[in-house]
Structure formats: C-alpha cells, structure tokens
Design a protein around this motif. Structure first.
Motif, PDB file in Angstrom:
ATOM      1  N   LEU A 151       0.841  -1.198   0.000  1.00 23.04           N
ATOM      2  CA  LEU A 151       0.000   0.000   0.000  1.00 23.04           C
ATOM      3  C   LEU A 151       0.876   1.248   0.000  1.00 23.04           C
ATOM      4  O   LEU A 151       1.681   1.455   0.905  1.00 23.04           O
ATOM      5  N   CYS A 152       0.722   2.083  -1.034  1.00 22.73           N
ATOM      6  CA  CYS A 152       1.637   3.207  -1.162  1.00 22.73           C
ATOM      7  C   CYS A 152       0.899   4.516  -1.372  1.00 22.73           C
ATOM      8  O   CYS A 152       1.509   5.523  -1.699  1.00 22.73           O
ATOM      9  N   GLY A 153      -0.421   4.511  -1.204  1.00 23.23           N
ATOM     10  CA  GLY A 153      -1.131   5.765  -1.357  1.00 23.23           C
ATOM     11  C   GLY A 153      -2.372   5.586  -2.200  1.00 23.23           C
ATOM     12  O   GLY A 153      -2.785   4.463  -2.521  1.00 23.23           O
ATOM     13  N   ASP A 160      -5.578   6.353   6.559  1.00 20.46           N
ATOM     14  CA  ASP A 160      -5.600   5.777   5.210  1.00 20.46           C
ATOM     15  C   ASP A 160      -4.377   4.930   4.908  1.00 20.46           C
ATOM     16  O   ASP A 160      -4.058   4.699   3.762  1.00 20.46           O
ATOM     17  N   SER A 161      -3.653   4.492   5.932  1.00 15.90           N
ATOM     18  CA  SER A 161      -2.417   3.762   5.643  1.00 15.90           C
ATOM     19  C   SER A 161      -2.497   2.299   6.048  1.00 15.90           C
ATOM     20  O   SER A 161      -1.492   1.682   6.344  1.00 15.90           O
ATOM     21  N   ILE A 215       4.394   6.230   4.634  1.00 14.10           N
ATOM     22  CA  ILE A 215       3.120   6.647   4.050  1.00 14.10           C
ATOM     23  C   ILE A 215       2.202   7.230   5.117  1.00 14.10           C
ATOM     24  O   ILE A 215       1.273   7.982   4.822  1.00 14.10           O
ATOM     25  N   ALA A 216       2.469   6.919   6.391  1.00 12.42           N
ATOM     26  CA  ALA A 216       1.624   7.434   7.466  1.00 12.42           C
ATOM     27  C   ALA A 216       2.143   8.762   8.025  1.00 12.42           C
ATOM     28  O   ALA A 216       1.583   9.295   8.969  1.00 12.42           O
ATOM     29  N   ILE A 225      -4.263  10.011  10.274  1.00 15.88           N
ATOM     30  CA  ILE A 225      -3.412   9.076  11.006  1.00 15.88           C
ATOM     31  C   ILE A 225      -3.368   9.432  12.491  1.00 15.88           C
ATOM     32  O   ILE A 225      -3.183   8.563  13.351  1.00 15.88           O
ATOM     33  N   ASP A 226      -3.545  10.714  12.823  1.00 14.28           N
ATOM     34  CA  ASP A 226      -3.528  11.103  14.237  1.00 14.28           C
ATOM     35  C   ASP A 226      -4.661  10.423  14.989  1.00 14.28           C
ATOM     36  O   ASP A 226      -4.500  10.033  16.150  1.00 14.28           O
TER      37      ASP A 226
END
Lengths: 338, 638, 208
Positions: A209-211, B154-155, B163-164, B174-175
């Motif tokens: 998963l990269c975005g 979303d990671s 990515i996070a 992410i928070d």
C-alpha cells in the motif's frame, strides 16, 4: 442438522468451485504458470506445500466427517459416553507426524530461500536499478546508460540483477509470472534476481500500500530475444528526440515551458533534465501511458488534461489550461519520440 | 474552529466536575438514572455486557466498511469508492475489526465468564476493569470520529511509515489512528493485567491451575500476550505521534531515520495480537465441543501446554510478516522454521478436538454448529499459514489476496466463529434466557456459506496476481468473476448478521427462561442462577476435579459442596472515576488530533488529577449481609 | 474479597508483611509486578530504537562529542542512593516505624528531584550544543528514551509525595502499606532502567 441442509451445503460448495473454474480458465497472470526460473522455484515450493497440506486437510476431514456422522446423539439416547482423559500414544502420533511433515517442507524451503538470495555473476547478469515513486516506476540500466520508466525491457534467458529502492514511501515490486516480490524501502537498497524463459509481456504490480493510486501503480516487463533487446538498447542510447515538423517543433516548446522541470527526454538540447517524473524518451513506443492506459492519441490527451481522474493523488498537474493548438502540438511532439 | 469546540467541551467538562455546577436535585436525579448505574458499574458481568454492546456496534460499522469495499470491487475500474476513500475504508475496516470488535467481544465473554468459571465473586481490580472498558470505548469513538471530522486514517491497519507521515498522509487521519489506538491500547493492557491477577489470585479453593476450564486457560495466556505484546505497539505509536506532531525524525530517511523500525515494532506486537484474538476462541471451542459431545476434553493437559507453547512461540515469529523487507536469507530462514513450529501445538489442538468428539454424543445446537464449523475452517486457515511460513512461497503470497484469504480464515473462521459460539453458549448465563435455536441455525448456515464463498476463492485471486488493498483491477486481469462471487458472499454474511440481530430481538421478546444449567454443563458457571446474582456465589464452591460440576453430577449430586459458611460478602462500590478518566483521555486525544497541544496536555493533566482523586479516595466497598443473601438465593430457587 | 481484614483499626499494629496482608494488597503487588514487566518491554523497544538510530546524528554532535561522563555518573550515584533510601523507608514500614518511613521516603523524593534537576541541566546543555529533538533521528531517539525515563522519575516523585501526604492524614495502615511498597518497587524499576541507560547510552556511546 438435517440431511437436506447438509446436501445444500455440499451443493453450494460445488457451485462455487464450478463457477470458479469457468471464470478463471486463463487468468492473465498466474503464479501457477511461471515464465522464469525464480517463479518456477517459488512454484515448486508452493506445490510441495500444497501437497502436504492437502494430505493434512484430507486426514482431518475424513476423521471429522466420520465423527460427525457416527457420534451424533440419537433421539432418546441419554446415556453418558465414556469420559476419556486422553491417550499418550495418539497424542505422540499427532506431534511426531506434523514434525516430519514440516521437516519435509523445511528442507527445500531453506535451500530455495538461499538460492533466491544469491547474487548473480556480474558477467552473466544484466543490472537494473529500480526506483519506485508514487505512483510510477523508474528503471535505470547503469551499465548501458539508459533510463526509462513504466516499461522494463529484459533479454530472454539472462538473469536480471535488480537493485531496488524507493524515493518516497514503501512499495513492493512484483511480477507474478516471473517470481516473488521484494519491498522497495526509502533509504535502503534491496537486491533480487529474476529472468524470463520466453519472450512476452508480463504484468507487474506494486504490492505494498503506497497511497491513493496504489491499485494503479502498474508496470510491464517486456522480455525480448537478446537480438531484439540489443536493438531496443541501441535505440534508447541514440533516441530520436528532435522534432521533425513545425508542429512538433512547437510542441517541444510547449514541453520546455510546461513539462521540462519534472520530465526528462534524452537526446535533446533541453536546458534541464527533470527527474521528478518518468523519463519520456521514446514514449511513443511504449505500450501504455502512465503504465495504465493504452498508448493512443485520445488517451494521451485524457491523461494530459485530467491525470488526477485517472490516477488519484498523482503529482502530475492537470494541463487542461493549454489551448487546443498547444495541446495538439505537445501531443504531436510526444508521439514523435522514438 | 476545532480547537474552539474542544476547548468548550473541555471547559464544560471541567466546570461541571470541579464546581459541581448542577444543583443537588439534578445530581440526585442523575444518580438514580439507570444510565448512571451502567456508567459507574464495576460489576464484571455488567462490564461484560457493555463490551458486548460496544463490540457489536463497531462490528456493524466495520462490516459496512467491508461491504462498501466489496461493492467497489464488483466491476473492474469501478468508480464507487476510489483512491484515498478506499484506503480509508480498508484501514478503518482492519483497525476496527481487530481492536474494536475482536478484542472487546472476547473481553465481553472473558468478563462474563472467567470469574464464574474460577469460582470468584469479582475480578482482582474492578476499578481497572471498568477503566479498561471506558478507555476502549473512548479510543474506538475517537478513531471513528475521523469519519465525521475530516479524513480517516488511510495507511492500512499496519500504518506503515513513511506513508503514514505528514508528508504523504495529509490531514489528521493518522492522528486519529495513533491516539485512538494509544488510548484503547492502555485499556486493553490493564484489562489483560486484571485477568492475569484474577486468575492467579482469585480461584476458589480446590481450583488448581490444572483444573481450570480451558477457556480460562487460553484467556490467561492471551492476557499474558496482551501484557507483553501491547507495549511495543505503545512505543511504536509514540514514535509515529512524535514524528507527526512534534517534528521528530524516527522515520524520516532524510534526517537519518529508518522506516523499518516501525515495521519491527508493529509486528512484534502484531503477531502476538493474532494469538491474543485466536487463543480465547480456542478456549471457547474446547468448552463448547466438550459440553455438547458430553465428553471430557481429550488430552486436557496437552491442550494446556499447547496453549502455552503457542503463546511463547507467538513472540518469536514476527519477521514472517516481513520476509520481503530484505533482511537476508538467514533471518528469513530462522523465522520460517520458528513459524512452522507453531503448526505442531496447533495441530495438537485440532486433533484433540476431533478426538473429544470421537465416542461422544454430539448435540448440534447453534453453539456446537459454530464450533464444529470452526474445525475445517480453521484447519484451512492453519495450513495456508504454514504455506506462508515458507519464504520463497511467501514472496508470491505476500501482500496479495492470498494473505487476505488466509487471515480472514483465521480471524473469522477462528475468532468470529468462536465468539459466536461463545455468545450462543453463554447468552443464557449472561441474560437468563435462551437465543432462538431455529434462527440461530439459519444464522449459522448463512454465515458459514457466505464466509466460504467470500474468502475461499480469494486464495486464487492472490495467486492470480491481485495485490491486496487495491481499489480496482484491470479487465485484462481476468479476475472479475472471482471478485463478484466474493462480493455476493460478503452480502450473504451481512444477511446472516441481520438474522443474528433479529434473533436477539425475537428471543428477548419471547423470553425462554434458561434455568441454571440449560446445556448440561460441566463447569462452575452452570451451578449458579442465570443471570448470576451480583456476588456470583453465595458460598464459594469447593472444587474437587476438572469439570467440577460434571464431576459432582456424576457422583449423583446437584451442586457443589461449599468451601465456606454463609457470611457477609464484601463488594466494591460503584465509581464514576473510570468514566471520568477515560473522558479526560478522550479530550486529550482530541486535543492532540486537532494539533492543539495545550488541550492535549490539559487532558493529560486531568487524567493524572483523576488518578490522584482515586488515590485519595477511601473506598472500602460495602457488605451484603447474610439475610439479604439468603433472601436472594431463596428467590432464585423459587 | 470476603476474607478481608478490617482496616479501620490502624493502631493495633501491622502484620509482618503489611503489603500482602489483604487480598487487595496481594492483588496489587502481583498486578504491579506485571505492569513493570510491560514497562520493561516498552523501554526495551525504546532502547532498540535508540541503538538503531544513534549513528544518525546528521549535522549535530555525535555521541562521543556529546556525553559528559562525570556529570552522568553523579546522576547515577544520586539515583542509586535514592533506591537505597527507599529500601530503608520500606524497612521502616515493616518495623511499623512511621517516622523512619516518612523520613527516608522524604529523602528519596529529594534525591529524585535533584536527579531531575541535573537531567534538565544536561538537556539544556545539549540543546545549546545543537543536539535537539527535531534535529536528527539520533536526537529524537535520545530524548524519547531519556525523556520517558525522566517522566517516570517525575511521576515517581509525585506519587511518593502524594502517599506521604496521605500517610500524614491517615497514619500507617493496611491500606497505605501496599501503596508505599509499590511506590518503592516502582522506584527500583526506574533505577534499574537508569542503570541500563547509563551503560547502553552513555558508556557505549563514549566507546563506539
């Protein structure tokens, strides 16, 4: 549980299998149909594991079904079954047999793990540096002085030694038909080798998963006979990147005003060689645009105008502010690049 | 804006608590309300019910997220939920299902059952027990608030960096993940700690370790895994939080950081986590199978040692989630072998269950159906687990739908089947009435078929080159039909859950009293009334064998011999402090999410304030007098 | 829980091990040991992170340039001594000697405070030398590990002080005894973590 219900279960299970078989007679890319040595090694091990595990499942299922049918409580039978504490012999049996089965799996596992991690001989291998970006792939052939993107060309029958790293987040490089995957982590270079045994175009995917556009970070591996590969290399080393017509000339100008700071085209006298986005040398000869769309004029315009609709979260800005003429000129130039 | 909202809430909260701003009447009305009783309860049975409700709500949320994802994947290049939205769905689905569904639902059963199974009147730390629940709820709510305020994490549930980090995941998504998990993680940790101490210190006379029911045993080991597995997550979450909120550089390569550290910390937690949620399910299966086969558990001792071994090995195998990270063949080989080793104790369990059934008199109640359905399902999940343990195979399976199929077989086929078996089995004990069996069986078959339909074929999706966590696939991949079957299966499972809800409502409306012992049970919980009185046991029972109740039944007795005379029973007082403290944590979390460090810090200060309030409180509980106990017991027997 | 000893009468004198005399006390002691186990794992993770990142000092000073062993040694001596004084405090509790207990726990608090003072001074020095939390991965890891420990010391100091206030009001009884016992247990733990910090961070940092 009535007999009818069990039958229903059985039938539905079969239905699923039947559907599955009709649906996937020829999946586009299958681990079961490897086209390279590494993929074959993976598959050997996968099959060994599947055989052993099928055996285990069969044993469990036979006992399971037998027990469920044989030892149901019959109506009116309220007797108390014998309370058994356990059985040393039986329990030893299902400790020792699994250990033996695991050992059978473990031996080839270890040898294959080490063979896959070997570094191929310098002389016999082609070196390719892969750098992953959100959401595209950069391929560099350091020995040949070529940089390209999205489409990886390799010669058939030769080991390719990959050096993998990432420019931003963690990605994973996967060509299912050629072999397993390897992560690309920023600040770290991993290595792996693959080869292709027959010519063909093999689909590649990003597996980590990269975005937002992780699902669309596709690439292709084009495996060619050595001769054809050499031709490709020659062409990439001496690309025809200069405009031939007035239209293309105007397109180059549009390119230098709008695209140059991110994209590079080799073989031109452009002032800068952008390295934030795919190298576009010879883009007209690639199979796909952005690794995703079929390479034609319509798709090129679609991509240039609304890249974000095709790849959500891409860094490529939208160029729908270009007037029609500029757009056509730009396309003409890009489509002339060989 | 957000800061102002938080500040207002905080000020109200502070004002109400510190000044006692409401008048006495209001306070009295407040205190006599039924809700106040639930908010302040320290009774493990009520907390169990609270966990059950909380877990179920999140289960529905997580389920809807799953359905949305499966809908998106019905067609190639579908545009129903794409890009970041899809990533948010998959992240929240995974996180919710693991942390806010599987664990609380297991905690629900552990709370409801363990003290009864070991013959205790309460848990060791009733206060902490309540605190654990409220922290879980606050953490879960905080994280799900992200859907309302802006963007969700979303990671992925693994939350891999970079990515996070701020640079790649803009906004506060992410928070919410970091702070929500941090808060609920503290709750889980103290919940686990509470169970360990309860099981070690509070067993009734005669209840030696090797006479404990297997559910208690597996929960014990699972709690130990929580105790040592959650701190790495806590540490890791701190690092991400510092990177995101305070500009630290743990994972920023440009400043010398290393993103792989997070992967290690996460999986040092993450792998034990898998066993944390599966071991109690093993225990439930053992209880249910033994009861409905009318047989003593085959090889009880080896079951116990297998559990311990699985728990121990669970900490030694985390790298098998990281075979493709590039740590070299030596590390990969060592962890491959360690992982394969886990198959041995797991195999012991499966065969012991089969041989418990062997020679028994099997009754197919809904609970038993789930337990029996669990065996082949879990075996499938187990064998794919062994396949994944082999690195060269894993290079192909890793991060593909094969893995998705594998862990859903373990987590649904293992944990969820286990939880549902446990719910059908212990529902009468928790609530005093039975769940309807006809609806129950319908629920089972729909769920069972839907489940296999969804996930069996996903093994092939993975082997046909579909990576996990993708929001779409291309038509030329030729995986459309498989995806469609999978989606239909997912909706079948949803129907099954609806049937379950209908069953709960229907059974509540047409209550069939369960009596003390509806299933011809074997363990201590079936010796007392359903639902049990607040003090559980009027007199602590004297345990003389494994399956204590069954042992007495076989000797022609109807109940256990008491280990003590009837006397006044000491019980802890209700307290609102756990709720208050969790609220303070919640405010603090929200403060940090909105990047208002002052509010965050204030919340934390308030947490400590409540802690000191608790320390200064002289809470000696109260006593239930003998005549009251006798009255209750008589009422129950009539 | 039913077998609880009535705790209202504190003057009757305490049993030999007052912290384990009640069920509640026994639960607390066991629970606290387990909590320390969990804390150990968390610190281990921070140590691991530190070891992985200590080379990444980027433009800032390296470990060799930074650390001043004499001052850290002084901190170590102070903290070790405070562990000893807390032992004497618990000893006083076991002797049912209220004054002795209070005195030595008071000394423990003072030593803890002086340790904190030294640590803050040290951090200020480091920041002046360019070693900051946000400057490099090494800085982040260093301040996280030491900061977590420092926060533990601060919490311990506050905790023991609170207990002393409570004891002044209520005297030494079966309710207070487990609390003091746990606080001293906690203090030893914080001390042991510091010994590891001294070795792994400072001494190894000077050597490598």
């Amino acid at each position: 549980m009535s007999r009818g219900k069990r039958l229903a279960l059985l039938l539905s299970t079969f239905a699923i299998f039947a559907l599955m078989l009709t649906g996937c007679q020829e999946p586009a890319k299958s681990v079961f149909d490897p086209k390279g040595t590494a993929g074959e090694m993976n598959l050997d091990l996968i099959m060994t594991a599947i055989y052993i595990m099928t055996f285990v499942c069969a044993v469990v299922m036979i006992i399971f079904v037998y027990v469920l049918i044989r030892y149901r409580q019959k109506p009116g039978d309220n007797s108390i079954p014998k309370q058994v504490e356990g059985s040393m012999k039986l329990e030893m049996l299902w400790i020792i047999i699994p250990i033996i089965l695991l050992a059978i799996l473990a031996v080839p596992t270890l040898s294959t793990t080490f063979s896959l991690a070997e570094t191929p001989n310098e002389k016999d291998a082609l070196k390719v540096k892969v750098t992953a970006h959100q959401y595209w792939w950069e391929f560099e052939y350091p020995e040949l002085g070529i940089k390209t993107a999205q489409e990886l060309h390799i010669p058939v029958g030769k080991k390719v030694h990959f050096e993998l790293t990432s420019d931003d987040v963690v990605h994973s490089f996967w060509v299912p038909e050629l072999g397993g995957k390897q992560d690309l982590t920023p600040g770290q270079t991993n290595t792996m080798w693959l080869d292709a045994k027959e010519p063909g175009v093999y689909a590649g995917r990003c597996a980590e998963l990269c975005g937002a556009s992780h699902a669309l970070m596709n690439f292709e591996v084009v495996a060619q006979e050595q001769e054809k590969f050499d031709q490709w290399v020659a062409k990439r080393q001496k690309p025809s990147s200069e405009p031939q017509t007035a239209e293309q000339e105007a397109g180059k100008k549009v390119f230098s005003q709008n695209c140059m700071s991110c994209h590079a085209i080799d073989g031109t006298k452009l002032k800068t060689k952008g390295d934030k986005a795919p190298n576009l040398t010879g883009i007209s000869e690639r199979n796909k645009i952005a690794g995703l769309l079929e390479n034609n004029d319509k798709n090129m315009e679609k991509w240039l105008k609304h890249p974000d609709q095709i790849k959500p979260g891409t860094y490529m800005p939208s160029f729908d502010f270009l007037n029609k003429k500029d757009m056509n000129n730009l396309k003409a130039y890009l489509e002339s690049l060989e | 804006m957000a800061t102002i909202v938080v500040l207002i809430v905080f000020a109200l909260f502070l004002g109400a608590i510190l000044t006692g701003g409401y008048n006495k009447q209001m306070l009295a009305r407040f205190r006599s309300h039924w809700l106040w009783d639930w908010i302040t309860t320290v009774d493990h049975k009520k907390i169990g019910i609270l966990y059950l409700i909380g877990g179920t709500i999140f289960f529905v949320i997580g389920g809807i997220e799953a359905l949305l994802m499966r809908t998106q994947l019905f067609y190639p290049n579908n545009d129903f939920m794409v890009g970041r939205t899809f990533n948010e769905l998959l992240s929240m689905h995974g996180t919710t299902m693991i942390f806010f569904v599987a664990m609380p639902l297991l905690f629900a059963l552990m709370n409801a059952v363990i003290p009864l199974q070991i013959g205790a009147r309460d848990v060791a730390f009733p206060f902490l027990n309540a605190l654990g629940f409220w922290l879980f709820l606050c953490g879960g709510l905080l994280m799900n608030l992200s859907w309302i305020f802006g963007n969700a994490p979303d990671s992925g549930w693994t939350n891999y960096v970079p990515i996070a980090l701020n640079e790649y995941s803009a906004g506060t998504g992410i928070d919410y993940y970091v702070l929500g998990l941090q808060i609920s993680g503290i709750g889980t940790l103290i919940g686990g700690l509470n169970f360990i101490v309860t099981i070690i210190n509070m067993r009734t006379p005669g209840m030696s370790f090797l006479r404990m029911p297997l559910f208690t045993w597996t929960s014990f080991v699972s709690s130990a895994l929580i105790l040592f597995g959650f701190p790495p997550l806590t540490a890791g979450l701190f690092l991400v939080m510092f990177d995101r909120l305070f500009g630290a550089n743990f994972f920023d390569v440009a400043a010398g950081g290393n993103p792989v550290i997070w992967q290690h910390l996460f999986w040092i937690f993450g792998h034990p986590e898998v066993y944390i949620v599966i071991l109690p399910a093993f225990g439930i299966m053992s209880e249910v199978i033994s009861t409905f086969a009318k047989k003593r558990l085959f090889g009880y001792t080896s079951m116990v040692f297998a559990t311990l071994l699985i728990g121990f090995l669970g900490f030694m195998v985390w790298v098998h989630h990281m075979f493709t990270v590039g740590m070299g063949p030596v590390a990969n080989s060592i962890f491959a072998i360690a992982t394969m080793a886990i198959a041995v104790p797991t195999g012991i369990k499966v065969f012991n269950w089969l041989f418990t059934l062997w020679g028994g008199k099997i009754r197919f109640t809904t609970a038993m159906l789930y337990a029996v359905g669990f065996i082949p399902t879990f075996v499938l999940g187990g064998v794919t687990g062994v396949m994944l343990a082999s690195p060269p195979g894993d290079y192909q399976y890793h991060d593909s739908y094969f893995v998705v199929a594998h862990f859903h077989y373990v987590l649904i086929g293992g944990t969820v089947f286990g939880i549902l078996a446990g719910v059908y089995y212990w529902w009468p004990k928790m609530f005093g009435y039975l769940l309807n069996e006809k609806l129950g069986k319908l629920n089972f078959w729909l769920f069972f078929i839907g489940f296999h339909m969804t996930f069996f074929i996903q093994h092939f999706l993975g082997l046909f080159g579909m990576p996990r966590r993708v929001f779409t696939y291309q038509p030329e991949d030729q995986v459309e039909l498989i995806n469609q079957i999978s989606t239909v299966g997912a909706f079948l499972q949803a129907v099954a859950v609806v049937v379950l809800v209908i069953n709960v409502i229907y059974s509540y409306r047409n209550r069939v009293p369960a009596g003390n012992d509806p299933w011809d049970g074997r363990t201590l919980e079936w010796t007392i009334t359903s639902p049990p009185p607040v003090y559980n046991f009027a007199q602590l029972p004297k345990v003389r064998a494994l399956d204590a109740f069954w042992h007495e039944k076989m000797n022609g007795k109807k109940e256990l011999e008491p280990a003590e005379p009837v006397g006044p029973i000491h019980m802890p007082n209700n307290t609102h402090l756990p709720f208050l403290m969790s609220l303070a944590f919640f405010v603090s979390g929200l403060g940090f999410v909105f990047r208002s460090n002052e509010v965050g810090a204030l919340g934390l200060i308030f947490v400590f304030l409540v802690m000191f309030m608790r320390s200064f409180e002289q809470d000696h509980g109260y006593h239930i007098e003998t005549d009251e106990i006798e009255k209750t017991e008589k009422g129950a027997s009539v | 829980m039913s077998a609880q000893v009535d705790r209202t009468d504190a003057s009757a004198g305490l049993p030999a091990h007052p912290e384990r005399a009640t069920m509640e006390g026994r639960n607390k002691v066991l629970g606290f040991w387990l909590l320390l186990g969990a804390e150990t794992v968390m610190f281990a993770c921070f140590f691991g992170t530190y070891l992985a990142l200590r080379g990444s000092s980027m433009d800032g000073p390296t470990t060799q340039e930074l650390y001043q062993i004499p001052m850290v040694a002084l901190s170590t001596v102070i903290l070790l001594t405070s562990s000893l004084t807390s032992v004497i405090g618990v000893h006083g509790m076991h002797q049912n000697n209220y004054k002795k207990m209070m005195f030595w726990f008071g000394v423990t608090v003072l030593l803890g405070l002086s340790f904190l003072g030294l640590e803050i001074y040290e951090f200020v020095e480091y920041v002046h030398e360019g070693h900051t939390f946000t400057g490099s991965a090494f800085g982040s890891a260093f301040y996280t590990l030491l900061g977590t420990h420092g926060a533990h010391v601060l919490f311990g100091v506050t905790w023991i002080t609170t207990l002393m206030i409570q004891a002044r009001k209520r005297g030494l009884n079966l309710d207070m005894a487990p609390k003091f016992y746990l606080a001293s247990l906690y203090w030893h733990f914080v001390d042991v973590v510091w010994v590891f910090i001294f070795t792994v961070v400072y001494l190894m940092g000077k050597v490598s």
